[in-house]
Design an enzyme around this catalytic site. Structure first.
Site, PDB file in Angstrom:
ATOM      1  N   ASP A   3      94.756 -30.275 -32.904  1.00 43.14           N
ATOM      2  CA  ASP A   3      95.680 -31.345 -33.307  1.00 43.14           C
ATOM      3  C   ASP A   3      95.039 -32.132 -34.458  1.00 43.14           C
ATOM      4  OD1 ASP A   3      97.243 -33.809 -33.383  1.00 43.14           O
ATOM      5  OD2 ASP A   3      97.920 -33.341 -31.357  1.00 43.14           O
ATOM      6  N   ILE A   4      95.823 -32.456 -35.481  1.00 42.96           N
ATOM      7  CA  ILE A   4      95.247 -33.207 -36.613  1.00 42.96           C
ATOM      8  C   ILE A   4      95.189 -34.709 -36.332  1.00 42.96           C
ATOM      9  CG2 ILE A   4      95.777 -31.499 -38.402  1.00 42.96           C
ATOM     10  CD1 ILE A   4      98.153 -33.361 -39.217  1.00 42.96           C
ATOM     11  N   GLN A  24     108.162 -36.417 -28.135  1.00 40.19           N
ATOM     12  CA  GLN A  24     107.975 -35.176 -28.905  1.00 40.19           C
ATOM     13  C   GLN A  24     108.153 -35.481 -30.392  1.00 40.19           C
ATOM     14  OE1 GLN A  24     110.613 -31.963 -27.815  1.00 40.19           O
ATOM     15  NE2 GLN A  24     109.516 -30.471 -29.060  1.00 40.19           N
ATOM     16  N   GLU A  25     107.124 -35.195 -31.173  1.00 41.57           N
ATOM     17  CA  GLU A  25     107.161 -35.526 -32.601  1.00 41.57           C
ATOM     18  C   GLU A  25     107.452 -34.319 -33.480  1.00 41.57           C
ATOM     19  OE1 GLU A  25     103.483 -37.595 -33.261  1.00 41.57           O
ATOM     20  OE2 GLU A  25     104.294 -39.479 -32.482  1.00 41.57           O
ATOM     21  N   HIS A  44     105.323 -27.451 -27.738  1.00 42.45           N
ATOM     22  CA  HIS A  44     103.862 -27.361 -27.789  1.00 42.45           C
ATOM     23  C   HIS A  44     103.267 -28.103 -26.606  1.00 42.45           C
ATOM     24  CE1 HIS A  44     105.092 -30.930 -30.098  1.00 42.45           C
ATOM     25  NE2 HIS A  44     103.919 -31.464 -29.821  1.00 42.45           N
ATOM     26  N   HIS A  97      99.948 -29.953 -25.220  1.00 45.68           N
ATOM     27  CA  HIS A  97      98.666 -30.574 -25.573  1.00 45.68           C
ATOM     28  C   HIS A  97      97.623 -30.249 -24.503  1.00 45.68           C
ATOM     29  CE1 HIS A  97     100.175 -33.462 -28.714  1.00 45.68           C
ATOM     30  NE2 HIS A  97     101.318 -33.242 -28.068  1.00 45.68           N
TER      31      HIS A  97
END
Ligand SMILES: [Zn+2]
Length: 143
Positions: free
Chosen positions: A30-31, A94-95, A100, A102
């Site tokens: 994750d960034i 949810q972005e 996905h 985490h």
């Protein structure tokens, strides 16, 4: 060209730090990590929410998460525990509209956590819990 940032990562159009890849799943860092080693398990096929994801792909997502959890515990990172988190829908946080999961390494005092923003979680009566259980069972076609 896809608008979806995860699809663009999967095709190699955008960069990511990959940790795992197979024919139907991949995982990368994750960034915006909660802690070092915060990973995202991402199906190669585009499905915006869990309802659109084939069951066998959903199952495999959890298998990959399990392997990653083992990796995190063995790697030279602070990892005293792990949280799995999946936000399904914008209202759930949810972005990116591509399913996905985490995988978040946790350690004492890292400051991350869930919080109750309402009083609902403060011991509802059994009658209320049973009523909610019936509503969910009926919606699932369970009797
Ligand atoms: Zn996508």
């Amino acid at each position: 060209m896809s608008e979806c940032v995860f699809c663009r990562i999967i095709t190699g159009e955008l960069p990511a730090s990959f940790v795992y890849e197979d024919a139907i799943m991949c995982a990368f860092l994750d960034i915006q990590p909660i802690n070092p080693g915060h990973l995202l398990v991402v199906p190669r096929i585009h499905a915006d929410v869990m309802k659109a994801l084939p069951r066998e792909v959903a199952r495999h997502m959890m298998e990959v998460a399990q392997q990653l959890m083992n990796g995190l515990r063995e790697a030279n990172l602070r990892c005293e525990g792990v949280n799995l988190f999946l936000a399904d829908g914008e209202d759930a946080g949810q972005e990116v509209a591509h399913v996905h999961l985490h995988v978040i390494p946790r350690c004492k005092g890292d400051g991350f956590g869930f919080r109750f923003a309402s009083d609902y979680g403060n011991q509802p009566q059994r009658e209320e819990l049973d009523k909610v259980a019936v509503a969910i069972r009926e919606a699932m076609g369970e009797t």
